[in-house]
Design a protein around this motif. Structure first.
Motif, PDB file in Angstrom:
ATOM      1  N   ARG A 261       0.626  -1.144  -0.013  1.00 25.28           N
ATOM      2  CA  ARG A 261       0.160   0.495   0.140  1.00 25.28           C
ATOM      3  C   ARG A 261       0.693   1.413   0.052  1.00 25.28           C
ATOM      4  O   ARG A 261       2.319   0.827   0.026  1.00 25.28           O
ATOM      5  CB  ARG A 261      -0.640  -0.061   0.951  1.00 25.28           C
TER       6      ARG A 261
ATOM      7  N   GLU B 234      -8.018   4.839  15.509  1.00 22.57           N
ATOM      8  CA  GLU B 234      -7.217   3.244  15.588  1.00 22.57           C
ATOM      9  C   GLU B 234      -7.124   3.339  16.976  1.00 22.57           C
ATOM     10  O   GLU B 234      -5.819   3.460  17.339  1.00 22.57           O
ATOM     11  CB  GLU B 234      -6.269   2.734  14.626  1.00 22.57           C
TER      12      GLU B 234
ATOM     13  N   HIS C  86      -3.072  -9.690  12.836  1.00 25.47           N
ATOM     14  CA  HIS C  86      -2.734  -8.844  14.023  1.00 25.47           C
ATOM     15  C   HIS C  86      -4.574  -9.492  14.632  1.00 25.47           C
ATOM     16  O   HIS C  86      -5.473  -9.144  14.085  1.00 25.47           O
ATOM     17  CB  HIS C  86      -3.416  -7.125  13.198  1.00 25.47           C
TER      18      HIS C  86
ATOM     19  N   GLU D 255      -2.171  -8.640   7.606  1.00 26.80           N
ATOM     20  CA  GLU D 255      -1.850  -8.222   8.889  1.00 26.80           C
ATOM     21  C   GLU D 255      -3.233  -9.421   9.629  1.00 26.80           C
ATOM     22  O   GLU D 255      -4.289  -9.415  10.832  1.00 26.80           O
ATOM     23  CB  GLU D 255      -3.307  -7.091   9.335  1.00 26.80           C
TER      24      GLU D 255
ATOM     25  N   GLU E 109      -3.337   7.540   6.689  1.00 29.39           N
ATOM     26  CA  GLU E 109      -2.391   8.089   7.495  1.00 29.39           C
ATOM     27  C   GLU E 109      -1.021   8.790   6.423  1.00 29.39           C
ATOM     28  O   GLU E 109      -0.122   7.397   5.905  1.00 29.39           O
ATOM     29  CB  GLU E 109      -1.342   6.414   8.093  1.00 29.39           C
TER      30      GLU E 109
ATOM     31  N   TRP F  56       3.091  -5.934  13.555  1.00 30.84           N
ATOM     32  CA  TRP F  56       4.371  -5.237  12.754  1.00 30.84           C
ATOM     33  C   TRP F  56       5.719  -5.491  13.714  1.00 30.84           C
ATOM     34  O   TRP F  56       6.531  -5.001  12.662  1.00 30.84           O
ATOM     35  CB  TRP F  56       3.436  -4.131  12.142  1.00 30.84           C
TER      36      TRP F  56
HETATM   37  C1  GAL Z   1      -1.761   1.274  10.745  1.00 30.86           C
HETATM   38  C2  GAL Z   1      -2.770   1.643   9.953  1.00 30.86           C
HETATM   39  C3  GAL Z   1      -3.916   0.146   9.203  1.00 30.86           C
HETATM   40  C4  GAL Z   1      -3.335  -1.179   9.661  1.00 30.86           C
HETATM   41  C5  GAL Z   1      -2.918  -1.289  11.161  1.00 30.86           C
HETATM   42  C6  GAL Z   1      -2.232  -2.146  11.594  1.00 30.86           C
HETATM   43  O1  GAL Z   1      -0.934   1.579  10.643  1.00 30.86           O
HETATM   44  O2  GAL Z   1      -3.236   2.663   9.623  1.00 30.86           O
HETATM   45  O3  GAL Z   1      -4.678  -0.300   8.194  1.00 30.86           O
HETATM   46  O4  GAL Z   1      -2.386  -1.100   9.172  1.00 30.86           O
HETATM   47  O5  GAL Z   1      -1.898  -0.024  11.420  1.00 30.86           O
HETATM   48  O6  GAL Z   1      -1.937  -1.981  12.877  1.00 30.86           O
END
Ligand code: GAL
Length: 649
Positions: A105, A315, A366, A363, A144, A323
């Protein structure tokens, strides 16, 4: 504005049959907001020029029918594969000149005019269709900015745009040569077309060149965002928001924020502690499942300023992320505590990321509020608890104005990256350590932008490491009635990134000059008389100001002329707490020393105590449970605070 909880949802990831059930379960949990759409371009426009809005119409309708308010994202962070055929040169390039291509992305260069036109096209189509939709009650632009190190690009498109930007700024190559000092090493240019981006040089490029490139790159983010807000404003009155990041200084968030109604940020406390903070291993271990006790609060205060008083967490980490180098699970209670930390700082909304954990793609490790099999993950019940608690308390968002102001300046981050002089001189780290000290002493802190012209609301103001101080702020600092503590490295560069003569800090009324500086390698400390030390950086100052603190050998470490204090080094935690306590006392402010792990923030009606420790903490009469929150009513409620007044031109 009523406070609320929300969640990030991807209807395009799930069969349509389960949307209504998901929506009902969100509403049952007590969530009121749901953010959707921000990565869905390939489903919105599967073939160039052919839109498919049917599924999004139905998703919005389903969520809205369950009583949820939708935040609709523009999908410009993830252009579909066909875009690369139409604009093969739209990708950013890294400093080595390599293409940052398709397959994840944020694969675009902010400067590419063709891609900007495509963004205008999709945003227009979305705005026309949903601008008046009653369920769409907020919009998010892109996702972001700057994530994955994408603010700066060394593409052809960036090179052309940079030359134009320089021509606008300097008008003639001669003026640019003078400003940059290009006589040095025969770097003079005869035309703007000769100027390249500051990569692939033999050794370091001219720092003035780099600084202008960083300003340009920041302006490109502003222009990219403004293109979208200009379109959206024509079709909707709903608030426009962007979701910023933690420890991201690549572009000037105050400038982007000026075109938006609300700032928001994405808070991942465990991910950030794992890979984004310079702390000792003992601290990292102590808070490994809770997150750093000050990092979230710092960003809450920062983004409250960026949003001119209005801000969200867009978020919120609910469980392990995917990550960071290591991804521990939060202790029970933390998904609730993090939300309360945000509300304590005046958040209007906190949205967990994400609803259901995805069993596919990048992800899949996650966590979400639900497991991939739709069974509740631990954070779901904590979110429900916060929703119930929100209903119990005064539901208006807001926090008490700060006792102390900390100036935060993105251009200073670029300045000290460009010319650190010591490898570990990092502006964010410096500002954050000052913030941490203030919070440890129990202060409510307001972060304010460097454009501010009025600091009269504060008795104590801190401006560490501010590379260039503009005239309005100089005036505001001079007018502070308590203490304005500046330095190290404050006002150490001219706007063109030269060393000013007369030498810094050159603040009217402060009889103190930085005669010379030195950076200090790790473990090389300069002890301060009475405890603590300078590390990383120290300065040798001279002048008639009063010496308030000395380092080893009697060298002045803090000098003061009336309310203006100059700090001639980067203190360690012990030294910093001493200096802040002394400055606060001189400003007439009392301090406390909160136990490690215990923090607090005042809202208009309550003092909210947050315990980041994994054991209960007793503080006076108060006992705060492990990873818990305590609410202490305040006797004199205050009207809703806003940092609006503190924002200058
Ligand atoms: C953020 C992002 C999300 C997702 C998230 C995972 O940086 O905006 O789309 O990737 O991290 O922690």
């Amino acid at each position: 504005m009523k406070r609320g909880l929300g969640v990030c949802y991807y209807p395009e990831h799930w069969p349509e049959e389960i949307w209504a059930k998901d929506a009902a379960r969100m509403a049952d949990t007590g969530l009121t907001w749901v953010r959707i759409g921000e990565f869905a371009w390939s489903r919105l426009e599967p073939v160039p020029g052919t839109f498919d809005f049917g599924w999004l119409d139905r998703a919005i309708e389903t969520l809205g029918a369950a009583g949820l308010k939708v935040v609709l994202g523009t999908p410009t962070a993830t252009p579909p594969r066909w875009m690369a055929e139409r604009h093969p040169d739209m990708f950013a390039r890294d400093a080595e000149g390599r293409v940052r291509g398709f397959g994840s992305r944020r694969h675009y260069c902010f400067s590419h005019r063709g891609y900007r036109a495509e963004c205008a096209r999709i945003v227009t189509a979305l705005a026309e269709r949903y601008g008046g939709n009653p369920h769409v009650q907020a919009w998010q632009t892109d996702n972001e900015y700057g994530c994955h190190d994408t603010t700066v690009s060394y593409s052809e498109a960036a090179r052309h745009a940079f030359r134009e930007w320089l021509a606008q700024k300097y008008q003639s190559p001669q003026a640019l040569n003078r400003a940059w000092g290009n006589v040095f090493w025969s770097m003079e240019y005869a035309s703007f077309d000769e100027i390249d981006l500051p990569n692939l040089t033999v050794t370091e490029p001219n720092p003035s060149h780099v600084m202008d490139f960083r300003r340009f790159a920041s302006d490109e983010v502003v222009a990219f965002n403004r293109l979208q807000t200009d379109i959206l404003r024509r079709h909707t009155d709903a608030p426009l928001i962007h979701n910023y990041m933690g420890r991201e200084t690549g572009f000037d968030h105050f400038d982007v924020g000026a075109d938006l109604d609300v700032a928001s940020w994405d808070s991942y406390p465990l991910g950030f502690l794992s890979d984004r903070l310079e702390v000792g291993e003992a601290h990292r271990l102590r808070f490994v499942r809770q997150g750093d006790p000050d990092l979230q609060a710092f960003h809450h205060d920062l983004y409250r300023a960026v949003g001119r008083g209005r801000w969200w967490v867009m978020e919120q980490q609910p469980g392990p992320v995917n990550w960071a180098p290591w991804n521990p699970a939060p202790l029970p209670g933390m998904a609730r505590l993090w939300a309360w930390e945000a509300f304590a700082h005046g958040a209007e909304a906190v949205c967990y990321f994400r609803w259901r954990q995805a069993p596919f793609a990048q992800e899949q490790m996650h966590a979400g509020l639900l497991r991939p099999d739709s069974v509740a993950a631990p954070a779901l019940e904590e979110a429900a608890q916060v929703a119930r608690e929100l209903a119990e308390f005064d539901a208006e968002a807001g926090c008490r104005s700060g006792d102390v102001a900390l100036i935060f300046d993105y251009a200073s981050a670029w300045a000290w990256q460009t010319q650190p002089q010591g490898r570990d001189f990092d502006y964010f780290r410096l500002a954050f350590e000052f913030y941490r000290g203030l919070r440890r002493l129990g202060f409510n802190v307001d972060i304010v932008p460097p454009s501010t012209a009025d600091l009269s609301a504060y008795r104590l103001v801190l401006a560490p490491g501010l590379a260039t101080v503009g005239a309005p702020l100089i005036g505001a600092l001079a007018a502070v009635r308590g203490v304005a503590l500046v330095g190290p490295r404050t006002n150490a560069k001219t706007p063109a990134f030269a060393t000013p003569v007369p030498l810094p800090p050159a603040l009217p009324g402060l009889d103190c000059t930085v005669a010379r500086v030195e950076s200090l390698p790790p473990d090389c400390h300069v002890p301060l008389e009475g405890g603590g030390a300078f590390r990383h950086w120290r300065e040798f100052v001279e002048g008639g100001a009063e010496v308030r603190l000395r380092s080893a050998g009697g060298v002045p470490g803090v000098m003061a002329s009336g309310a203006l204090w100059y700090l001639a080094g980067w203190p360690d935690a012990t030294g910093l707490l001493r200096i802040l306590r002394e400055a606060a006392a001189a400003a007439g402010l009392g301090t406390e020393h909160l136990p490690e792990g215990l923090r607090r923030r005042d809202t208009r009606t309550h003092r909210i105590w947050l315990n980041y420790a994994s054991e209960p903490i007793r503080h006076g009469d108060l006992e705060v449970p492990a990873c818990g929150v305590a609410f202490e009513p305040l006797s004199a409620p205050e009207p809703v605070a806003s940092t609006e007044g503190a924002r200058g031109g």
